[in-house]
Structures are given as structure tokens and as C-alpha cells.
Scaffold this motif. Sequence first.
Motif, PDB file in Angstrom:
ATOM      1  N   ASP A 108      -8.429  -0.838  -4.580  1.00 46.09           N
ATOM      2  CA  ASP A 108      -7.600  -0.205  -4.918  1.00 46.09           C
ATOM      3  C   ASP A 108      -7.121   1.077  -3.748  1.00 46.09           C
ATOM      4  N   ALA A 109      -8.288   1.868  -3.292  1.00 42.61           N
ATOM      5  CA  ALA A 109      -8.411   3.223  -2.907  1.00 42.61           C
ATOM      6  C   ALA A 109      -8.201   2.305  -1.101  1.00 42.61           C
ATOM      7  N   PHE A 110      -8.775   1.226  -0.844  1.00 43.16           N
ATOM      8  CA  PHE A 110      -8.889   0.839   0.240  1.00 43.16           C
ATOM      9  C   PHE A 110      -7.545   0.360   1.336  1.00 43.16           C
ATOM     10  N   PHE A 111      -6.805  -0.605  -0.762  1.00 44.41           N
ATOM     11  CA  PHE A 111      -4.988  -1.177  -0.044  1.00 44.41           C
ATOM     12  C   PHE A 111      -4.519   0.185   0.655  1.00 44.41           C
ATOM     13  N   GLU A 112      -5.191   1.217  -0.158  1.00 43.68           N
ATOM     14  CA  GLU A 112      -3.986   2.344  -0.009  1.00 43.68           C
ATOM     15  C   GLU A 112      -4.043   3.425   1.137  1.00 43.68           C
ATOM     16  N   ALA A 113      -5.423   2.961   1.424  1.00 44.52           N
ATOM     17  CA  ALA A 113      -5.727   4.089   2.896  1.00 44.52           C
ATOM     18  C   ALA A 113      -5.077   3.174   4.340  1.00 44.52           C
ATOM     19  N   ALA A 114      -5.726   2.050   3.881  1.00 45.61           N
ATOM     20  CA  ALA A 114      -5.543   0.742   4.801  1.00 45.61           C
ATOM     21  C   ALA A 114      -3.381   0.614   6.120  1.00 45.61           C
ATOM     22  N   ARG A 115      -2.658   1.077   4.849  1.00 43.62           N
ATOM     23  CA  ARG A 115      -0.885   1.500   5.255  1.00 43.62           C
ATOM     24  C   ARG A 115      -1.432   2.600   6.122  1.00 43.62           C
ATOM     25  N   THR A 116      -2.162   3.534   6.285  1.00 46.08           N
ATOM     26  CA  THR A 116      -2.296   4.505   7.456  1.00 46.08           C
ATOM     27  C   THR A 116      -2.927   4.358   9.059  1.00 46.08           C
TER      28      THR A 116
END
Length: 612
Positions: A108-116
Motif C-alpha cells: 500500500d505504501a508503494f501505490f501511495e508513493a507511485a502517485r507522485t
Amino acid sequence: MAPSRSDRLQDALAHIFEGGKDTRASWFALTGGETLFGEGDVADTLYLLRSGRLGVFRRDPDDSRPPQFVGVIRPGEPVGEMAMLAGTAHTADVVALRDCEILALPRDAFFEAARTEPDLMVELSRLMMQRARDQRSGGGEPSVFGFISARARPIRAFVERIAASIEAAGFSCQVIDQSALSSATEWFSRVEDTHDFVLYVAEQDEPAWAALCARQVDKVFVVGNGLTAPPNRPMPHSGVLDQRRTDLILLRDPRMARPANTAVWLDAIQPGRWFQAVDGDQADADRMGRVITGTAVGVVMSGGGARAYAHIGVLRALHEAGVPIDFVGGASMGAVIAAGPALGWTQEQLEERIRTAFVKSDPLSDIAFPMLAMVRARKVDRLLEEAYGDIDMADLVRPFFAVSTNLTSGKIEVHRRGLMRRAMRASIAIPGILPPIVIDGQVLVDGAVLKNLPAEVMRQMHGGPVIGVDMSETRGVDPALVEHPPSIWRLIATGAWRRGPPIVSILMRSATLTTDADLVSSRAATDLLIQPTPDGVDIRDWKGFDAGVAAGYRAAKDALAALDGPVSGLRLRRRAAPSGTGEETAAGSHRPARAETPRSAVRRARKEKPAS
């Protein structure tokens, strides 16, 4: 200059893993031999390798062997991204080849960071597309190899000849011996980073250095002598992990005509693969150089009854074109033909022996009351004994396999050891034609029943190009024989009874049919697909030798003419081609966008290789 795709990916990964105090990434260490994750584990984390090397090991559901070593993950590369993005379980084991430092980021942290990081998903997609084009591997190809001696005589000269062959092919290569024992870790890393291939060599009287080599390298070669007994002490590679990435090389004296005693070494070393080489022979050193650089060529041949004579024509064309044959294997009659190169027969010897065994002898002419089969197989057994005697498959001069179908387990059986004539008898035991054979309590029949073109088996044996010669779709039954079968009196009067009645053709063809799904997967495992069409040669027409050979020769010449470069470089060119630029040729090979030198190809393949 614009950054490369791999640079953009590494920059994006570094930003989300090490982007400041708010990152949710955690750091941990793995010691050599520890598992990062196993096949079937939940993929809820993306990993990034900071230092060390990881190995990818994959199981074949149809194979009882331990997981096979299929690739390497190097520093700066992501690990486990495909399963994490798909939300599925991991499909391979990933194990530390040496001490490693790893960063971990929850899904979930990966997908959150991938947005930026808009480049991140694009570059990861390119990475996964690259991996999809090379289904065998879960990582890059090995580039650091250790040669550990298990014989009294030095092996340094043998390793130097291999290194010279690697450099002659256009790669950079460095040989490292015991003089580097006291060097700092950074020195080893610098040498490995600045050379395409690094070869560590440890003599028998250098145990401390040998132990370091076994921990430092991607793959280990134990080098021994078939005429002496294996060491009665543990080897440096004796851990469970290292046995999975260990191969055996047996050097023999030039005065020794054939390998011997290999089975004893296999029991002691338990290698994944084994190779035979003549001490001082540059041709054998060249072959090992191709194995290391991923340019060794494997040829796999399908079944097809008498139509399999076409394989002989293919081998003739490959020989004329100077294509090396480093691994061979097949099913049914394909295995019989492939055994010739494995035994070291010349093209002339192969053609003469096949003529004698099949054209002149009518191998299926001992018709019997069909209790188990239509043929007694006494003639076949005699021919196999004359051809192979008591040769152990482990003692062949080239790596070889034959496949049969195990009626007891319902899976394919891969024969690499044991009496060759027994394995060949199993591989050609067409149900209804030849009686089954029992080996170690298992009932075995023709390999073509389950796997007519065992290209996946060849793909597991090595990382170089695979040539598949496939007879699966060529017609082998004359419709006229079915619509208007000859009378028994006509069969006797013309002598055609020796080939058996038309039902023989029907049974043989039925045994070599394959499903569309199996055909697709088998052909996908090849880099060059050759499909001879020996028109007019019935599947039981043992007298159709010349027509079958000619058809195979024509098909191979056409396939080779369609290539952009040498066969040995097919996989390097395929890996080096950017995603979306490789195109499928009519012969089944993958045509690169542009030609590259071996060194530039391997460099690009390392930068844009897939990760597990």
C-alpha cells in the motif's frame, strides 16, 4: 544525454525507498543462503536490493527435481514487483547468493508513493514486458563463476582457455585466483562491475580460497577427473543452496576416447548439470565459454516416426553453417537422432548408423499377436543394444536427455542417467505398437504421448538459444490407406507387411499428436523453430530416408537464411532489443531491432533485465 530506462527506474525507486524521513521502507540484511521469499508466499511487499546478489530458483510442476537456478538479481534492482502489482503469490524462490542488504516497502505504501512518481509505473511495466519475453528467467543471467578443483592437477590453464574464448567472442573477462584472498570487498565488487564475466579459480590445495569463491560467485563449477574417485571430504559447495547452482566438469586425458565413471561423481557432487571435456582441447574450452556467456546452442527434436529422418537433414544444415551443438535432446525418434551428436558421432556416422538400424532392418517387422502391442520389440531391442551397448547416459560427450511418458505417475519422465538403450527403448515405445518398458517400477511409453517437442526441458538445462525441430503438424497418415486399406494378401505379395498394416500409421500418428496449448508452450520455449514437411513420407515409411533428410535440410537452410546474425547470439539479441521492437520471423526466431556487439548486448541486457 537523456537517462536510460533503467536509470529512470532506479531513480524513481530510490526516491520512494530512500526519499526522506517519511518513507515507510525498512532495511534488513540477509546472510548467504537465507531465503527472501518462497514460491507460493503472499506478495505484499516490494523489495530493492542495495548490495549483494540474489538468486532466483523455480520449480517445474512436472519435474521432481529441486528448484532450478534460473537467474540473478543485482544491486539497484527491484524484487517481487510482478506478483506484488498483480496481487498474486510469488512464483519462484529468491535466495541470497551472498550477504545482502535489502530495503522493503509495503504494497500500500508503494501505490501511495507511485502517485507522485509518474515514471515509476511506466518503467516497471517495461520491466515486466521484458520479463514476459523471457519466461525462463526471473532475473539476469549469471556473470560471476567459480571453478573449484576436485583433482590433484591444476585447473588454472583450463580456466584461462575458457577466459580466452570468452574474450575472443567480444566480452570482457577477468580470472581471479588465490592472490586476491586478502583483497577488500570493494575490490571484488569493482572487478565484477567492470567486466562482463569474472571467473574465480581455486585449486584443490586452496580450501580457504575455495570457500570464499563458493560464497562470492553466482554459479560454481566443480572440476574433477573421471578416472579418479571424488574427494571423500565435504566440498565448499556442499550446502543445499549451492548444490542447486553447482555444475560438474570432468576433464579427461586426450588419450581417453570416451568419458567414464561419471555416475560416481554425480552421486558425490549432486550437480544440476554436468559436462565432459578433454584436457587441453580448445574446442571444449570454447563450448564452456558459450555455456558461461549464454551463447551455447541446444537442439531439441520431436517425435514423428520415419518422418523424423528430417532431423538428420537439419543437423547436416547446422553443421554446414558452423552452428555449434552444445546440448541435445528429444522425444521418441527425435531422441534417437539427437543421441548421435551426444555420443560424438560425426554427421557421416550418424547417417550410416540410422540407415543400418532403420532403413535396412525394418525395425517393426516382428509382428506379434497384440496382447500388449503389435510388435514383439525383440528386433528393436537388438538394434538398440548394437547401437548403444552398455553406455551410461551420464558418460555422453554432450549433455543429452530423452523423454518418455510415465503411465504410473501420469507425467513426463526425463532420462539423463542410466543405460542409454533402456531410456531410448522407453522413449520410442509407441502405445499399441511397441510394448511398454518398466524402469524402477515405473511403466513407461513413448515420450511423444505427453510431450512431443520437449523444448521446456531444454530451456531448463541452459540459458542459451534453443533450436526446436518440430514434426507435430506434418501429415503422417495417407488418407487413401484409410479409405481403401489394402488386403492382407496384397500386403504379403508386395512385402509391405514388414511396415505393419495401416493401423500402425494411425497408432503412431495418434501418439505424436499434441494439444494446441502444449504446442504453443513448447514452441514458445524455442528461439528458432524449424518445421520440416517431408511430403510423401508416411510415418511408418522406414525406406523414406533420403526424402525425409532432404526435407529437413531444406527447412533448416530456409530458417537459417532468415536470421539477422549467428544462432549463438539469438538470445542476447532478443534480450537487448527494446520492448516492442522484437519481431517474430517466419522461422520462429526473434529478430532484433539492430545488430549489437556481444559486449554491448550483455551490458544492455543487464540494465533492462527482468526481476522476479
